[in-house]
Write a protein that holds these residues in place. Structure first.
Motif, PDB file in Angstrom:
ATOM      1  N   UNK A 109     -14.732 117.009  93.535  1.00 38.27           N
ATOM      2  CA  UNK A 109     -13.827 116.245  94.398  1.00 38.27           C
ATOM      3  C   UNK A 109     -12.709 115.578  93.597  1.00 38.27           C
ATOM      4  N   UNK A 110     -13.034 115.039  92.440  1.00 40.40           N
ATOM      5  CA  UNK A 110     -11.998 114.392  91.629  1.00 40.40           C
ATOM      6  C   UNK A 110     -11.006 115.427  91.112  1.00 40.40           C
ATOM      7  N   UNK A 111     -11.507 116.582  90.685  1.00 41.50           N
ATOM      8  CA  UNK A 111     -10.604 117.617  90.202  1.00 41.50           C
ATOM      9  C   UNK A 111      -9.686 118.110  91.317  1.00 41.50           C
ATOM     10  N   UNK A 145      -7.970 106.155  96.821  1.00 41.59           N
ATOM     11  CA  UNK A 145      -9.252 105.953  96.143  1.00 41.59           C
ATOM     12  C   UNK A 145     -10.365 105.727  97.164  1.00 41.59           C
ATOM     13  N   UNK A 146     -10.094 104.906  98.168  1.00 40.14           N
ATOM     14  CA  UNK A 146     -11.101 104.674  99.206  1.00 40.14           C
ATOM     15  C   UNK A 146     -11.478 105.972  99.906  1.00 40.14           C
ATOM     16  N   UNK A 147     -10.470 106.750 100.272  1.00 36.73           N
ATOM     17  CA  UNK A 147     -10.740 108.013 100.943  1.00 36.73           C
ATOM     18  C   UNK A 147     -11.555 108.957 100.084  1.00 36.73           C
ATOM     19  N   UNK A 152     -16.729 111.555  98.683  1.00 32.47           N
ATOM     20  CA  UNK A 152     -17.789 111.818  97.704  1.00 32.47           C
ATOM     21  C   UNK A 152     -19.145 111.394  98.248  1.00 32.47           C
ATOM     22  N   UNK A 153     -19.209 110.215  98.853  1.00 31.95           N
ATOM     23  CA  UNK A 153     -20.485 109.728  99.386  1.00 31.95           C
ATOM     24  C   UNK A 153     -20.984 110.632 100.508  1.00 31.95           C
ATOM     25  N   UNK A 196     -16.695 102.741 108.317  1.00 21.61           N
ATOM     26  CA  UNK A 196     -15.547 103.373 107.669  1.00 21.61           C
ATOM     27  C   UNK A 196     -14.221 102.776 108.133  1.00 21.61           C
ATOM     28  N   UNK A 197     -14.052 102.597 109.445  1.00 26.64           N
ATOM     29  CA  UNK A 197     -12.778 102.079 109.944  1.00 26.64           C
ATOM     30  C   UNK A 197     -12.367 100.764 109.272  1.00 26.64           C
TER      31      UNK A 197
END
Length: 412
Positions: A109-111, A145-147, A152-153, A196-197
């Motif tokens: 995901x980071x890549x 970053x939050x998204x 990832x989670x 999430x919201x």
């Protein structure tokens, strides 16, 4: 090694497919337009030449950058999944299997985010240039970053559940994992508005006044139980307008963007809310969720069949954490291939909500005025490519929605 029964996988695909087909046939409004086929309004009858040119120019750039990002992301995940060097990276991850799975998800995901970041930045600059965004670059970075963390989670939870089933039930896992992931999809619909919201918006109660009173009256007329009306601070990020209804039962609330409240006439704002309340009255979120559960069964079954074939060519099985990039690659392909089905259903549902909204408010002019403002505020392409609309259009074209309102008004 995981060797699921091929018949089990085929059975899961069949059950999920039949479930999806039956639910779609019964619950999706396949003929929502009264009077049959409809032609969109002519763009020149609604917008000026300059407005049309501006929207088309922005849409051209947005499509180019979005498709470029999608293509690069897909190429990277396919390279990680199928190249020898990419696969070796994941064989070196430390820790027990579940730690390796999480680390593999983070790596992929980071890549993907890093290689697509230039496209996101360029699109963001274009939005700033045309006035679609008001958010500072720092806020943009925080939201990215939050998204990414949310992605990832959610991905890690799904893969951990899938692989735990595969490691525990080595032949029957497609059936069990399909059921488990279906339950996670169902749970996600309930927890999203609560967990999430709030990560992306701050919410305040809409103060007492005519708009709040009329929203509550509208909810009563549509038979929708609403616990509160909230205002989201969307104007700190965007100039586009929106509202939605989130939650279930006692947690249901109407959420309106602050710029919707501040910038639209009250009758047009109520038209947006009426559309969203129609979704709630028709239980469209629930319908979408159960269709998602059926689609998940199909996806797990197809994943089992695909992994079985690839394993015979030397790829890892689902018990091996090194399979993570392969699973994510197959998921990306499946998501892209299934997009026309998902978005066709979405457009039908949205059209029915439009019909309900115009009929409930009895004000086609307000609906048309609201759609005009939505298109102007978002620089929506008045005449998108047919293939683009088929594949990625989750809502009907704005000019088609205006034509729908005119027809309903003409029918009395």
């Amino acid at each position: 090694m995981t060797s699921p029964d091929r018949r089990t996988a085929l059975g899961v695909v069949a059950v999920g497919g039949v479930m999806f087909a039956v639910l779609a046939a019964l619950l999706v409004p396949w003929n929502p337009v009264p009077g049959g086929d409809l032609r969109p309004l002519d763009a020149g009858s609604v917008f000026t030449v300059e407005q049309i040119a501006r929207a088309e120019d922005y849409s051209r750039w947005a499509r180019t950058l979005s498709y470029g990002s999608l293509l690069v992301s897909l190429v990277v995940v396919l390279w990680l999944a199928f190249s020898g060097r990419g696969r070796r990276w994941f064989s070196w991850l430390p820790g027990p299997w579940w730690v390796q799975v999480i680390l593999a998800v983070v790596l992929v995901e980071v890549l993907r985010r890093v290689v697509t970041l230039p496209f996101a930045v360029l699109l963001r600059r274009e939005q700033l240039d045309v006035g679609l965004s008001t958010q500072a670059w720092s806020g943009f970075a925080v939201d990215l970053v939050k998204g990414e963390l949310v992605s990832i989670v959610a991905t890690s939870l799904g893969l951990l559940a899938l692989m735990a089933c595969a490691r525990r039930w080595r032949r029957a896992w497609p059936a069990i994992a399909g059921a488990v992931l279906g339950l996670l999809v169902l749970a996600g619909s309930f927890v999203y508005p609560l967990l999430i919201e709030p990560l992306f918006n701050d919410f305040q109660e809409l103060p007492d006044g005519p708009l709040r009173t009329e929203i509550m009256q509208l909810a009563d007329e549509e038979g929708v139980q609403v616990g509160d009306v909230l205002v989201a601070d969307a104007s700190r990020r965007t100039t586009t307008l929106n509202a939605y209804v989130s939650g279930f039962g006692g947690t249901r609330r109407v959420v309106v963007y602050d710029n919707l409240v501040d910038d639209l006439p009250r009758d047009q704002a109520l038209s947006v809310v009426a559309h969203e309340l129609a979704h709630a009255r028709r239980n469209d979120v629930v319908v979408g969720t159960v269709l998602g559960v059926a689609g998940t069964l199909v996806g797990v079954g197809l994943l089992s069949l695909a992994l079985g074939g690839l394993r015979r060519r030397g790829h890892p099985g689902l018990a091996d954490p090194a399979v993570v990039p392969l699973v994510l690659a197959l998921l990306a392909i499946g998501t892209l291939v299934s997009a026309p089905v998902q978005n066709t259903i979405s457009r039908q549902v949205e059209t029915r909500a439009d019909v309900d909204a115009v009929r409930t408010t009895g004000d086609a002019d307000a609906f048309i005025g609201m759609q005009t403002q939505l298109m102007l505020r978002s620089l929506a392409d008045p005449k998108p490519w047919a293939l683009t609309q088929l594949w990625f259009g989750s809502h009907p074209v704005g000019l088609m929605r205006m034509a729908l309102a005119e027809r309903i008004a003409g029918d009395g």
